[in-house]
Write an enzyme that holds these catalytic residues in place. Structure first.
Site, PDB file in Angstrom:
ATOM      1  N   SER A   1       0.847  -1.199   0.000  1.00  0.00           N
ATOM      2  CA  SER A   1       0.000   0.000   0.000  1.00  0.00           C
ATOM      3  C   SER A   1       0.874   1.237   0.000  1.00  0.00           C
ATOM      4  CB  SER A   1      -0.854  -0.025   1.268  1.00  0.00           C
ATOM      5  OG  SER A   1      -1.462   1.223   1.485  1.00  0.00           O
TER       6      SER A   1
ATOM      7  N   TYR B   1      -1.909  -0.924  10.955  1.00  0.00           N
ATOM      8  CA  TYR B   1      -2.206  -1.563   9.673  1.00  0.00           C
ATOM      9  C   TYR B   1      -1.063  -1.328   8.683  1.00  0.00           C
ATOM     10  CZ  TYR B   1      -3.770  -1.757   4.864  1.00  0.00           C
ATOM     11  OH  TYR B   1      -3.810  -1.986   3.507  1.00  0.00           O
TER      12      TYR B   1
ATOM     13  N   LYS C   1       2.179  -3.723   6.624  1.00  0.00           N
ATOM     14  CA  LYS C   1       2.619  -3.733   5.215  1.00  0.00           C
ATOM     15  C   LYS C   1       4.137  -3.526   5.127  1.00  0.00           C
ATOM     16  CE  LYS C   1      -1.485  -4.256   3.378  1.00  0.00           C
ATOM     17  NZ  LYS C   1      -1.865  -5.611   2.928  1.00  0.00           N
TER      18      LYS C   1
HETATM   19  P1  NAD Z   1     -11.041  -7.110   1.333  1.00  0.00           P
HETATM   20  O1  NAD Z   1     -11.254  -7.100   2.802  1.00  0.00           O
HETATM   21  O2  NAD Z   1     -12.210  -6.919   0.440  1.00  0.00           O
HETATM   22  O3  NAD Z   1     -10.312  -8.470   0.918  1.00  0.00           O
HETATM   23  C1  NAD Z   1      -9.478  -9.194   1.791  1.00  0.00           C
HETATM   24  C2  NAD Z   1      -9.936 -10.647   1.761  1.00  0.00           C
HETATM   25  O4  NAD Z   1      -9.096 -11.418   2.617  1.00  0.00           O
HETATM   26  C3  NAD Z   1     -11.371 -10.830   2.262  1.00  0.00           C
HETATM   27  O5  NAD Z   1     -12.084 -11.617   1.330  1.00  0.00           O
HETATM   28  C4  NAD Z   1     -11.211 -11.548   3.589  1.00  0.00           C
HETATM   29  O6  NAD Z   1     -12.305 -12.392   3.892  1.00  0.00           O
HETATM   30  C5  NAD Z   1      -9.914 -12.310   3.367  1.00  0.00           C
HETATM   31  N1  NAD Z   1      -9.161 -12.635   4.586  1.00  0.00           N
HETATM   32  C6  NAD Z   1      -8.838 -11.795   5.603  1.00  0.00           C
HETATM   33  N2  NAD Z   1      -8.115 -12.441   6.538  1.00  0.00           N
HETATM   34  C7  NAD Z   1      -7.971 -13.718   6.101  1.00  0.00           C
HETATM   35  C8  NAD Z   1      -7.312 -14.869   6.620  1.00  0.00           C
HETATM   36  N3  NAD Z   1      -6.665 -14.837   7.803  1.00  0.00           N
HETATM   37  N4  NAD Z   1      -7.359 -16.025   5.916  1.00  0.00           N
HETATM   38  C9  NAD Z   1      -8.031 -16.077   4.730  1.00  0.00           C
HETATM   39  N5  NAD Z   1      -8.666 -15.017   4.196  1.00  0.00           N
HETATM   40  C10 NAD Z   1      -8.628 -13.853   4.858  1.00  0.00           C
HETATM   41  O7  NAD Z   1      -9.911  -6.029   1.027  1.00  0.00           O
HETATM   42  P2  NAD Z   1      -9.410  -5.414  -0.356  1.00  0.00           P
HETATM   43  O8  NAD Z   1      -9.790  -3.986  -0.377  1.00  0.00           O
HETATM   44  O9  NAD Z   1      -9.759  -6.285  -1.480  1.00  0.00           O
HETATM   45  O10 NAD Z   1      -7.846  -5.444  -0.103  1.00  0.00           O
HETATM   46  C11 NAD Z   1      -7.051  -6.546  -0.514  1.00  0.00           C
HETATM   47  C12 NAD Z   1      -5.612  -6.313  -0.061  1.00  0.00           C
HETATM   48  O11 NAD Z   1      -5.148  -5.085  -0.603  1.00  0.00           O
HETATM   49  C13 NAD Z   1      -5.451  -6.185   1.455  1.00  0.00           C
HETATM   50  O12 NAD Z   1      -4.230  -6.819   1.823  1.00  0.00           O
HETATM   51  C14 NAD Z   1      -5.361  -4.703   1.683  1.00  0.00           C
HETATM   52  O13 NAD Z   1      -4.617  -4.394   2.833  1.00  0.00           O
HETATM   53  C15 NAD Z   1      -4.631  -4.255   0.429  1.00  0.00           C
HETATM   54  N6  NAD Z   1      -4.885  -2.838   0.086  1.00  0.00           N
HETATM   55  C16 NAD Z   1      -6.174  -2.398  -0.035  1.00  0.00           C
HETATM   56  C17 NAD Z   1      -6.413  -1.063  -0.331  1.00  0.00           C
HETATM   57  C18 NAD Z   1      -7.823  -0.539  -0.417  1.00  0.00           C
HETATM   58  O14 NAD Z   1      -8.003   0.677  -0.294  1.00  0.00           O
HETATM   59  N7  NAD Z   1      -8.845  -1.351  -0.642  1.00  0.00           N
HETATM   60  C19 NAD Z   1      -5.339  -0.182  -0.537  1.00  0.00           C
HETATM   61  C20 NAD Z   1      -4.043  -0.672  -0.428  1.00  0.00           C
HETATM   62  C21 NAD Z   1      -3.827  -2.009  -0.115  1.00  0.00           C
HETATM   63  C1  WQD Z   2      -9.878   9.546   0.947  1.00  0.00           C
HETATM   64  C2  WQD Z   2     -10.105  11.044   1.164  1.00  0.00           C
HETATM   65  C3  WQD Z   2     -10.374  11.642   3.467  1.00  0.00           C
HETATM   66  C4  WQD Z   2     -14.140   9.442   4.053  1.00  0.00           C
HETATM   67  C5  WQD Z   2      -7.064   4.622   3.058  1.00  0.00           C
HETATM   68  C6  WQD Z   2      -5.943   3.992   3.836  1.00  0.00           C
HETATM   69  C7  WQD Z   2      -4.830   3.597   2.911  1.00  0.00           C
HETATM   70  C8  WQD Z   2      -5.357   2.732   1.765  1.00  0.00           C
HETATM   71  C9  WQD Z   2      -6.543   3.327   1.106  1.00  0.00           C
HETATM   72  C10 WQD Z   2      -5.088   0.447   2.358  1.00  0.00           C
HETATM   73  C11 WQD Z   2      -9.325  11.609   2.357  1.00  0.00           C
HETATM   74  C12 WQD Z   2     -11.653  11.904   2.704  1.00  0.00           C
HETATM   75  C13 WQD Z   2     -12.999  10.000   3.520  1.00  0.00           C
HETATM   76  C14 WQD Z   2     -15.206  10.314   4.436  1.00  0.00           C
HETATM   77  C15 WQD Z   2     -13.913  12.187   3.674  1.00  0.00           C
HETATM   78  N1  WQD Z   2      -5.792   1.455   2.232  1.00  0.00           N
HETATM   79  N2  WQD Z   2     -12.879  11.352   3.328  1.00  0.00           N
HETATM   80  N3  WQD Z   2     -15.050  11.663   4.227  1.00  0.00           N
HETATM   81  O1  WQD Z   2      -7.410   7.615   3.863  1.00  0.00           O
HETATM   82  O2  WQD Z   2      -6.577   8.045   1.499  1.00  0.00           O
HETATM   83  O3  WQD Z   2      -6.556   5.767   2.402  1.00  0.00           O
HETATM   84  O4  WQD Z   2      -7.529   3.691   2.080  1.00  0.00           O
HETATM   85  O5  WQD Z   2      -3.891   0.318   2.298  1.00  0.00           O
HETATM   86  O6  WQD Z   2      -3.891   2.928   3.664  1.00  0.00           O
HETATM   87  O7  WQD Z   2      -5.466   4.929   4.778  1.00  0.00           O
HETATM   88  O8  WQD Z   2      -8.711   6.777   1.845  1.00  0.00           O
HETATM   89  O9  WQD Z   2     -11.059   6.731   1.166  1.00  0.00           O
HETATM   90  O10 WQD Z   2     -10.520   6.873   3.626  1.00  0.00           O
HETATM   91  O11 WQD Z   2     -10.106   8.856   2.177  1.00  0.00           O
HETATM   92  O12 WQD Z   2     -13.817  13.417   3.525  1.00  0.00           O
HETATM   93  O13 WQD Z   2     -16.253   9.883   4.964  1.00  0.00           O
HETATM   94  O14 WQD Z   2     -11.499  11.231   1.480  1.00  0.00           O
HETATM   95  O15 WQD Z   2     -10.144  12.639   4.436  1.00  0.00           O
HETATM   96  O16 WQD Z   2      -8.948  12.929   1.992  1.00  0.00           O
HETATM   97  P1  WQD Z   2      -7.280   7.180   2.469  1.00  0.00           P
HETATM   98  P2  WQD Z   2     -10.168   7.236   2.232  1.00  0.00           P
END
Ligand code: NAD
Ligand code: WQD
Length: 340
Positions: free
Chosen positions: A124, A149, A153
């Protein structure tokens, strides 16, 4: 290739499974459905006309996982599974360090006991913390995230890098995602948060269908043109394609070791720009109030995606308007997500 996808029923995982199937790969999924439902995979099967073997399993069930790898003959793993809510990780650090690190270590031991040595990891942009200049470049150090969190990573990137250094058979892709949004253009699969969404775009789309009363904009006094925070929003289908590009590159590059790539667009949009794009796409006005800043939020976060473009031949192509149109198709057709 035959790919094992952990967390494949989740938001990014399900879109990536679909893309892998469409490009001719064979896919199996391990998921404990902690934050997802098998319905996402059922819909992926419908959309692609291909089948996916689904293993309901927690990655920490190491004996079962080891047995799966012994039989599976996987060419590579894409590792999405983990917990991802920043605020919850601050409240429950041992849950986050425990789940994310134990799951990953169990997975890596099971891989080590088998012949599979290629892994793509969901990292991330949060690993850049609050000191890195924008646009973020992959060579930036030190990686120090501002919450538990994000620290999982950073730690998992380090574990994978050390593992790759220990044996040059390992090929490791560290994909640093920016803000994944949107849905498959069919509207059949998308993001299905449980409870109150933490992220901006699912909150907006739930306001649009009447599940939430209004959006709270977290601060309009940032040093940006409209005063609201800027992020690098990336269409989830562009992100999914980035995984396939990374897998192809790893497969073609013996001795690569561990390599990080930013997956973002290289541009940023403000909260108000996202709301405006959603309103254009949906025709629904989003009720909003301005509240205080959310602790830990950055003013700007966006990528320099040039390494992914030059090395993987991948670039995000979908616009913010497409992201919001696809989000709206998913939310309006599935107002309560997969629960129907
Ligand atoms: P998500 O929660 O939709 O998907 C994660 C999946 O992992 C889920 O289906 C959950 O049931 C499964 N899971 C969790 N713990 C588990 C375990 N111990 N064993 C087996 N399955 C398990 O999340 P997502 O948004 O699809 O994110 C996927 C990955 O990408 C995550 O590692 C997240 O940290 C990373 N990521 C997400 C974002 C974002 O904003 N969505 C941004 C950056 C990184
Ligand atoms: C986006 C913008 C908020 C909600 C997070 C994690 C990051 C990554 C992605 C996993 C910001 C604003 C949000 C609301 C708002 N995940 N906001 N009202 O914080 O950039 O990133 O998700 O790795 O690690 O921190 O994403 O969608 O929460 O916010 O004004 O109700 O929207 O302040 O500027 P963020 P977000």
């Amino acid at each position: 290739m035959k790919i094992l996808v952990t967390g494949g029923a989740g938001y990014i995982g399900s879109h990536t499974v679909l893309t892998l199937l469409e490009q001719g790969h064979e896919v199996e999924v391990v998921d404990n459905f902690d934050n997802s439902s098998p319905e996402s995979i059922r819909r992926v099967e419908q959309l692609t006309g291909r089948s996916v073997v689904l293993h309901e399993m927690d990655l920490r069930e190491e004996e079962r996982l080891t047995a799966l790898f012994a039989e599976g003959g996987y060419d590579a793993v894409i590792h999405f599974a983990g917990l991802k809510a920043v605020g919850e990780s601050v409240e429950k650090p041992t849950l986050y360090y425990g789940t994310n690190l134990e799951s990953t270590l169990s997975l890596l031991r099971a891989m080590t006991a088998s012949a599979t040595r290629t892994i793509v990891f969901s990292s991330s942009a949060t690993v850049y913390g609050d000191q890195a200049p924008v646009p973020n470049v992959e060579t930036y150090e030190p990686l120090v995230a501002t919450n538990p969190y994000g620290q999982t990573k950073v730690m998992i990137e380090r574990i994978l890098t050390d593992l790759a250094a220990s044996d040059d058979a390992w090929r490791v892709g560290l994909l640093r995602y920016y803000n994944p949004v949107g849905a498959h253009p069919s509207g059949q699969i998308g993001e299905d948060p449980q409870g109150i969404p933490n992220n901006l775009t699912p909150f907006i789309s739930q306001v649009a269908v009447g599940l939430r009363e209004h959006l709270t904009v977290y601060g309009d006094d940032y040093d940006t043109p409209d005063g609201t925070g800027h992020r690098d929003y990336i269409h989830v289908m562009d992100l999914a394609e980035g995984h396939v590009a990374a897998l192809d590159h790893l497969a073609a590059t013996p001795g690569i070791g561990a390599r990080a790539w930013n997956l973002g667009t290289g541009t940023s949009s403000s909260v108000l720009e996202v709301v405006a794009a959603f309103e254009r796409a949906s025709g629904v006005e989003i009720k909003r109030v301005v509240g205080p800043r959310r602790g830990g939020d950055l003013t700007y976060s966006y990528s320099d995606p040039s390494r992914a473009e030059s090395e993987l031949g991948w670039r995000a192509t979908r616009t913010l308007d497409e992201m919001m149109a696809d989000l709206w198709r998913w939310q309006s057709q599935n107002p309560r997500g997969y629960r129907g």
